[in-house]
Design an enzyme around this catalytic site. Structure first.
Site, PDB file in Angstrom:
ATOM      1  N   ARG A  15      -1.033  -4.948  -6.186  1.00  0.00           N
ATOM      2  CA  ARG A  15      -0.642  -5.904  -6.035  1.00  0.00           C
ATOM      3  C   ARG A  15       0.304  -6.608  -7.323  1.00  0.00           C
ATOM      4  O   ARG A  15       0.020  -6.128  -7.982  1.00  0.00           O
ATOM      5  CB  ARG A  15      -1.680  -7.429  -6.537  1.00  0.00           C
ATOM      6  CG  ARG A  15      -3.193  -6.890  -5.866  1.00  0.00           C
ATOM      7  CD  ARG A  15      -4.490  -8.124  -6.188  1.00  0.00           C
ATOM      8  NE  ARG A  15      -6.035  -8.265  -5.712  1.00  0.00           N
ATOM      9  CZ  ARG A  15      -6.273  -7.442  -6.213  1.00  0.00           C
ATOM     10  NH1 ARG A  15      -6.212  -7.215  -8.097  1.00  0.00           N
ATOM     11  NH2 ARG A  15      -7.570  -7.658  -5.739  1.00  0.00           N
ATOM     12  N   GLU A  59      -2.106  -0.646   8.477  1.00  0.00           N
ATOM     13  CA  GLU A  59      -3.215  -1.182   8.884  1.00  0.00           C
ATOM     14  C   GLU A  59      -2.344  -1.836   9.755  1.00  0.00           C
ATOM     15  O   GLU A  59      -1.311  -1.981  10.348  1.00  0.00           O
ATOM     16  CB  GLU A  59      -3.584  -2.202   8.058  1.00  0.00           C
ATOM     17  CG  GLU A  59      -2.570  -2.860   6.973  1.00  0.00           C
ATOM     18  CD  GLU A  59      -3.192  -3.636   5.894  1.00  0.00           C
ATOM     19  OE1 GLU A  59      -4.132  -3.248   4.888  1.00  0.00           O
ATOM     20  OE2 GLU A  59      -2.543  -4.419   5.167  1.00  0.00           O
ATOM     21  N   HIS A  75       0.359  -1.481   0.152  1.00  0.00           N
ATOM     22  CA  HIS A  75      -0.257  -0.373  -0.147  1.00  0.00           C
ATOM     23  C   HIS A  75       0.569   1.319   0.084  1.00  0.00           C
ATOM     24  O   HIS A  75       2.017   0.901   0.831  1.00  0.00           O
ATOM     25  CB  HIS A  75      -0.816   0.107   1.550  1.00  0.00           C
ATOM     26  CG  HIS A  75      -2.095  -1.204   1.787  1.00  0.00           C
ATOM     27  ND1 HIS A  75      -2.516  -1.766   0.765  1.00  0.00           N
ATOM     28  CD2 HIS A  75      -1.926  -1.901   2.521  1.00  0.00           C
ATOM     29  CE1 HIS A  75      -3.061  -2.892   1.193  1.00  0.00           C
ATOM     30  NE2 HIS A  75      -2.615  -3.108   2.165  1.00  0.00           N
ATOM     31  N   HIS A 128       3.415  -7.075   1.768  1.00  0.00           N
ATOM     32  CA  HIS A 128       3.059  -8.501   2.853  1.00  0.00           C
ATOM     33  C   HIS A 128       2.000  -9.146   2.280  1.00  0.00           C
ATOM     34  O   HIS A 128       1.416  -9.114   0.870  1.00  0.00           O
ATOM     35  CB  HIS A 128       1.926  -7.513   3.890  1.00  0.00           C
ATOM     36  CG  HIS A 128       0.960  -6.862   3.803  1.00  0.00           C
ATOM     37  ND1 HIS A 128       1.667  -5.400   3.063  1.00  0.00           N
ATOM     38  CD2 HIS A 128      -0.166  -7.155   3.347  1.00  0.00           C
ATOM     39  CE1 HIS A 128       0.129  -4.712   2.839  1.00  0.00           C
ATOM     40  NE2 HIS A 128      -0.327  -5.379   2.848  1.00  0.00           N
TER      41      HIS A 128
END
Length: 267
Positions: free
Chosen positions: A155, A77, A60, A135
């Site tokens: 992605r 996050e 991200h 991740h």
């Protein structure tokens, strides 16, 4: 207020969810989102995730990078692990630092899985995932994810699934280094604690009616995720499998709480 639930189908999700979320489903459900009524856009987004396969290897952007692309903000996050099968793993960071060129080559040659650092995981583990961290969540895991409320995921690799990849964007924003373990902790099972003190949000584990950690925090909003017992937020009773939203810590009543996660966005 009590937020509404939204079930999100995913190819890596589970057919059978916990009873709190309806048990057996008609299709694989990977995420449960908690959303407000129309006209309100919370700063944070809380989700439950349930995996039967690995999620894509992804990254991200941070706020600055996202805004360059015309988006309102980036995405950091955290993952609070509820349950994990004995062989469950998370991919966080890389085994070694590489250049952007070598990262690109690893993806193109199908070697990115071997470059990612796959870590064993268990119930109670907590991982904070800064923007730029490469991740992936493995199979056999149930977790709560709390994030900046931004739908921006690039992605790198998706195991041959027919979904769009974002190779150039991902490499541009990725920090291709090992994960800094200062962002990992094992949550204490029997005490209240500040779990995360990040630039965008804080996360607390609160046992019983212990309000001490919440006092004096200058927050923009509060999201309440009961794990055991109930919490009242702005006169709405919130139980396990639900999420509540309010604007002041003083609006949170913990008299029936046993164990909850409480997140707040930073002003």
């Amino acid at each position: 207020m009590k937020l509404r639930k939204k079930s999100v189908p995913k190819p890596w999700g589970q057919i059978t969810l916990p009873t709190l979320f309806g048990g057996k489903q008609k299709e694989k459900i990977g995420e449960i989102w908690f959303l407000p009524r129309k006209g309100i856009t919370p700063t944070l987004l809380t989700k439950y995730l349930f995996t039967s396969e690995k999620l894509s290897i992804q990254v991200h952007p941070n706020d600055r990078e996202a805004r360059r692309q015309g988006m309102p903000g980036g995405k950091e996050e955290c993952w609070y692990i509820l349950e994990a099968e004995p062989d469950a793993i998370l991919g966080i960071g890389l085994k070694k630092e590489v250049s952007a060129t070598k990262l690109h080559a690893a993806v193109v040659c199908g070697q990115i899985e071997q470059l990612v650092d796959w870590k064993p995981v268990k119930s109670g583990d907590l991982f904070y995932i800064p923007a730029g961290t490469i991740h992936a969540i493995g199979r056999g895991i149930s977790l709560i994810e709390i994030q900046q409320n931004a739908d921006v995921t690039y992605r790198l690799y998706d195991y041959g699934r027919p979904r769009e990849l974002h190779l150039q964007e991902a490499i541009t924003v990725a920090t291709p280094v090992p994960y800094d373990m200062k962002h990992f902790s094992e949550t204490p099972p029997d005490q209240s604690a500040k779990l995360i003190d990040g630039p965008h949000f804080r996360l607390f584990q609160v046992l019983g009616d212990d309000q001490r950690l919440l006092k004096g925090v200058a927050a923009g909003e509060w999201q309440i995720i009961p794990l055991e017992g109930q919490v009242v937020a702005r006169d709405k009773t919130i139980g396990p499998g639900e999420c509540g939203l309010c604007t002041k810590a003083s609006e949170i009543n913990l008299s029936k709480n046993i164990k909850s996660l409480i997140a707040c966005s930073m002003k």
